[in-house]
Write an enzyme that holds these catalytic residues in place. Structure first.
Site, PDB file in Angstrom:
ATOM      1  N   SER A 121     -73.361  60.827  84.581  1.00 21.85           N
ATOM      2  CA  SER A 121     -73.601  62.194  84.620  1.00 21.85           C
ATOM      3  C   SER A 121     -72.211  62.954  84.178  1.00 21.85           C
ATOM      4  O   SER A 121     -71.469  62.060  83.207  1.00 21.85           O
ATOM      5  CB  SER A 121     -72.310  62.310  86.381  1.00 21.85           C
ATOM      6  OG  SER A 121     -72.243  63.766  87.485  1.00 21.85           O
ATOM      7  N   LYS A 122     -72.527  63.963  84.508  1.00 20.84           N
ATOM      8  CA  LYS A 122     -71.424  64.806  83.381  1.00 20.84           C
ATOM      9  C   LYS A 122     -71.400  66.460  84.199  1.00 20.84           C
ATOM     10  O   LYS A 122     -71.586  66.887  84.319  1.00 20.84           O
ATOM     11  CB  LYS A 122     -72.245  65.100  81.862  1.00 20.84           C
ATOM     12  CG  LYS A 122     -71.113  65.433  81.066  1.00 20.84           C
ATOM     13  CD  LYS A 122     -69.964  64.360  80.722  1.00 20.84           C
ATOM     14  CE  LYS A 122     -68.867  64.734  79.682  1.00 20.84           C
ATOM     15  NZ  LYS A 122     -69.018  63.652  78.897  1.00 20.84           N
TER      16      LYS A 122
END
Ligand code: NAD
Length: 478
Positions: free
Chosen positions: A108-109
């Protein structure tokens, strides 16, 4: 600043191209190949914060690339260049990175379009808490689903605000602290997290230098001692990497590139003095003991043994790849080399230690922090003194021997003190990080040297990572 050329793919396309290069050498069912490549979801949020008497609107993102393991993990970046393409590229890299270093997370980011230098601490707290609120209420920050960490423009301070915001909104969640990593020690953090990514870069280089065949591929020999190093970005990652390589391995930091230009000194730069100068003056300009170049990007092209891009993506691209003289590039930043530049450098014989491995120290120690938060106990607390007591038994026996042997045999002077001390949390964290970096490197080099169709470490890293993600999807019945 060297921006990628207009005819170059975007950062996300660049990551996809590198991915494609690797899967072409693998035997994945076509559907699975596509499933792993795509980003599952990206949430965009626009919110207002009343600042200086008026409402200012901010745009933020949280991309979830792959949930083959949960929670998903990835930093939150505060920078003006943040956009959907960037967070999706960074989220994809997180998926592969976590698989490569065997941290049990998906990728994720997150990012927020903001220049933190324009706001004071109180304003940044309001902005960060509001962004966190938007993500928390959608479970995009959650100890069992999505766990952010620091990235460019964020650090311990922002992580503490996020953790506190989560705790306020989830008052009965006993694992609330595990909702974010990279927190300060007094807010549930772990020793060694701040230095972790830079420390990981050091451990990666040490492991590389343990293999004569790999050094030969880069045209290098010997140890890190005396190697000339250029670093771009003296922030969290770049500073720690440069400092440890200089102080502990004897490398010479000949160049430091920052936003406002670069410093160069063949005899070596004092990393701490430059860092202090930047903190005080906002940049490297005016630093006395070095040559200053206003066009910082040009210093990437100076001759050196090891180049460490540790600032942002796309800085080595079609416009300058031909001129890069470094023998070895270690990608401390995410995506500093574009797909086009990667090809040019590979053809030239430059060895690149890829981002998904090189900067994995951060997520590795974040994993330790998350485990610490879930277990509600500091590492080493149960066993440290017991370990010391057992060592004491050995020391007692050796001292008896020492006495009996007279001058024929003596304990070395500092042995007792060094051997008796049980490991504290910092030592355990460093040991776990070192082990992770060594094992992950070995898994990459097995593919690099073991297959005739794989000629570079990046492709090898992708193959190892994709294979693990694919296995995990297959185990789920996909
Ligand atoms: P940071 O904000 O602490 O430091 C970034 C540094 O780069 C700053 O000193 C900044 O002034 C400098 N910089 C910005 N633009 C520049 C430019 N155009 N030219 C030269 N220097 C420039 O960020 P960080 O946490 O050190 O992250 C740096 C890179 O490492 C990013 O790519 C990030 O994704 C990656 N990374 C960070 C972590 C982490 O734990 N912090 C983990 C993995 C990867």
């Amino acid at each position: 600043m060297n921006k990628p050329m207009a005819n170059e793919p975007t950062f996300r396309e660049s990551v996809d191209l590198m991915y494609n290069r690797a899967v072409a050498l693998m035997d994945l069912p076509p559907g699975l190949e596509q499933k792993i490549r795509v980003c599952n979801a990206t949430y965009t949020v626009r919110f207002g914060v009343r600042l200086r008497g008026q409402i200012q609107t901010f745009t933020g993102y949280r991309a979830v690339h792959s949930e083959h393991m949960e929670p998903v993990k990835g930093g939150i970046r505060f920078a003006m260049a943040v956009d959907q393409d960037e967070v999706e590229a960074l989220a994809a890299l997180m998926t592969y990175k976590c698989a490569l270093v065997e941290t049990p997370f998906g990728g994720s980011k997150g990012g927020l379009c903001v220049d933190p230098r324009l706001y004071d601490e109180q304003e940044m707290e309001m902005i960060t808490r509001r962004f966190a609120y938007e993500l928390i209420k959608r479970d995009l920050i959650n100890p069992s689903q999505n766990v952010p960490a620091p990235d460019m423009g964020t650090g311990e301070r922002e992580m503490a605000w996020i953790a506190d915001q989560y705790a306020r909104m989830n008052t009965t969640d006993i694992n609330a602290k595990a909702c974010v990593t990279g927190k300060p020690l007094n807010a549930g953090g772990i020793s060694g997290r701040v230095e972790a990514t830079g420390r990981g870069v050091q451990y990666a280089l040490r492991e590389f230098f343990r293999h004569p065949e790999d050094k030969a591929a880069a045209g290098l020999d010997g140890s890190l001692e005396g190697k000339r190093v250029i670093v771009q970005g003296l922030g969290n990652v770049g500073y720690h990497a440069a400092k440890f390589l200089h102080d502990e391995d004897g490398a010479i930091i000949t160049g430091i590139i920052e936003r406002d230009g670069a410093l160069f000194n063949e005899a070596g730069l004092d990393v701490d003095a430059v860092r202090d100068w930047i903190v005080k003056h906002g940049g490297v300009s005016g630093y006395p003991d070095a040559n200053h170049s206003a066009e910082g990007g040009k210093v990437l092209e100076e001759a050196c043994d090891i180049l460490i891009p540790a600032a942002l993506e796309g800085v080595i691209n079609l416009s300058n790849a031909d001129n890069i003289k470094a023998k070895l590039i270690i990608e401390a930043a995410n995506g500093p080399v574009t797909a086009g530049a990667d090809e040019i450098l590979r053809t030239k014989g430059t060895v690149i230690i890829p981002d998904m491995y090189a900067n994995a120290g951060g997520v590795t120690v974040s994993y330790f922090e998350w485990v610490k938060n879930l277990s509600h106990i500091r590492f080493g607390r149960m066993q440290r003194r017991q370990e010391e007591a057992r060592h004491q038994l050995v020391v007692n026996e050796l001292e008896r021997l020492d006495e009996a042997m007279g001058d024929a045999w003596n304990l070395s002077p500092s042995f007792k003190q060094r051997y008796l001390r049980g490991a504290d949390e910092l030592e355990l964290v460093r040991s776990g990080l070192d082990d992770t970096m060594r094992i992950a490197y070995q898994s990459m080099r097995e593919v690099w040297h073991g297959r005739t169709d794989v000629t570079d470490l990046r492709t090898a890293a992708y193959i190892v990572a994709i294979d693990r993600v694919a296995k995990s999807y297959r185990a789920k019945g996909l």
